[in-house]
Design an enzyme around this catalytic site. Sequence first.
Site, mmCIF file in Angstrom:
data_model
loop_
_atom_site.group_PDB
_atom_site.id
_atom_site.type_symbol
_atom_site.label_atom_id
_atom_site.label_comp_id
_atom_site.label_asym_id
_atom_site.label_seq_id
_atom_site.Cartn_x
_atom_site.Cartn_y
_atom_site.Cartn_z
ATOM 1 N N CYS A 274 54.781 79.480 69.333
ATOM 2 C CA CYS A 274 53.555 80.156 68.900
ATOM 3 C C CYS A 274 52.277 79.523 69.441
ATOM 4 O O CYS A 274 51.485 80.183 70.104
ATOM 5 C CB CYS A 274 53.489 80.182 67.376
ATOM 6 N N ILE A 275 52.054 78.253 69.122
ATOM 7 C CA ILE A 275 50.733 77.670 69.376
ATOM 8 C C ILE A 275 50.364 77.639 70.862
ATOM 9 O O ILE A 275 49.220 77.910 71.209
ATOM 10 C CB ILE A 275 50.630 76.269 68.748
#
Length: 423
Positions: A274-275
């Site tokens: 995600c990040i």
Amino acid sequence: MTQLTVQVGRRTPAGARCRVGVIGLGYAGLPQAVAFAEAGHPVIGVDNRPEVTAMLREGRSPVDTVSDDRVRRLGDALSALDDTEALADCSAVVVCVPTPVDAAGEPDLSALRAACATVTAHLRPGQLVVIESTVYPGVTDGVVRAVLERSGLVAGVHFSLAHVPERVDPGNPVFDSADTSRVIGGLTPVCALRAEELYGGVVSSVHITAGLREAEATKVLENTYRQVNLGLVHEFAAYCDALGIDAGAVIDAAATKPFGFQPFYPGVGVGGHCIPVDPLYLAHSARAAGTPLHLVELAQRINDERPVRVVDVCETLLRTTGTTLAGAEVLVLGVSYKPDVSDVRNTPVVPLVRELTARGAQVRIHDPYVPELVVDGTHHKSVSHLGAVIAEADLVLVAQHHSVYDTEHLHRARLVYDPRRHA
């Protein structure tokens, strides 16, 4: 559509059970499929990796965040299939496929398009289609809707379309798929209501947004928030190092404030599914809208450069002992992207090892969850006899804080660098 948060317990009302198809059985899709099945919905799981569906049919989990026992207890409630024909018999189809970025850092929607084409081939009137894959605002009503309507059916009229962004935190001992509230956006109010009825029996609460784009934007904001704060912390750690301050101790002290501050800690970089990815989706969308997010793009660059900064510090530390990085034996502890899991997606340890090797270091790794890490074709196998290897290394670099790396192990090292405490 009015925004609304609904506390729903974990209910499955009598007669509300329906057959659910889940496309993509990875770290996001499998926990969601299991949660649906545990709530009483018969689940059809589909994945384009035959080895994944084969493992599930044998009662084995392909991801370490879902136990084999949990899969086996479901029995026939979860059917893992290679054939997608059964999707036509599902009342709802949930798409949980990866949405990465390409080599240029631009959104790669190829897996999502392919999954939607699969749904289209079996789409029938009355079905609910939910996109959980992370996208930038406009994709569900644009790319996804266009593919689905090739069936001749119209979204919001013949079938329902919703976006419910996944909220999976692999290895989190407190919050799993059932304990995490979910955000729901529908193409129409009826679409949102149908998605709420489905997820309401699985999670503790849902928040219905004004529409699809608000739900899509929620996910990219959540992870961009983390990206930006990590970028700040990585720069702050370098500042503290220049002044001889323990950055970790400062963050610990600031975290005692009960309001207005959330602790983020420096590391060797930013990893995971995600990040490192979601902020690029937001940045792409913002540039297309003519409103570039300069802070987001700067944070991305800071975090991308973090592994090089860590190697710079390694070089400086070794120089103080009369050793050069070229030829030094560096033991990297932990290669997964987060503690106590085996997930190496986008792990910053790959560029870290690449940079160490480029500067002439002899790199060895250890990870109790990852037997080997492949970097540019070189297979780095996790060493055995950890204590002895720690004592032999010129530098021990704590890249990931697995719980097995206690102070007793590290006391044997000649030199230890822990980026969580220092720049």
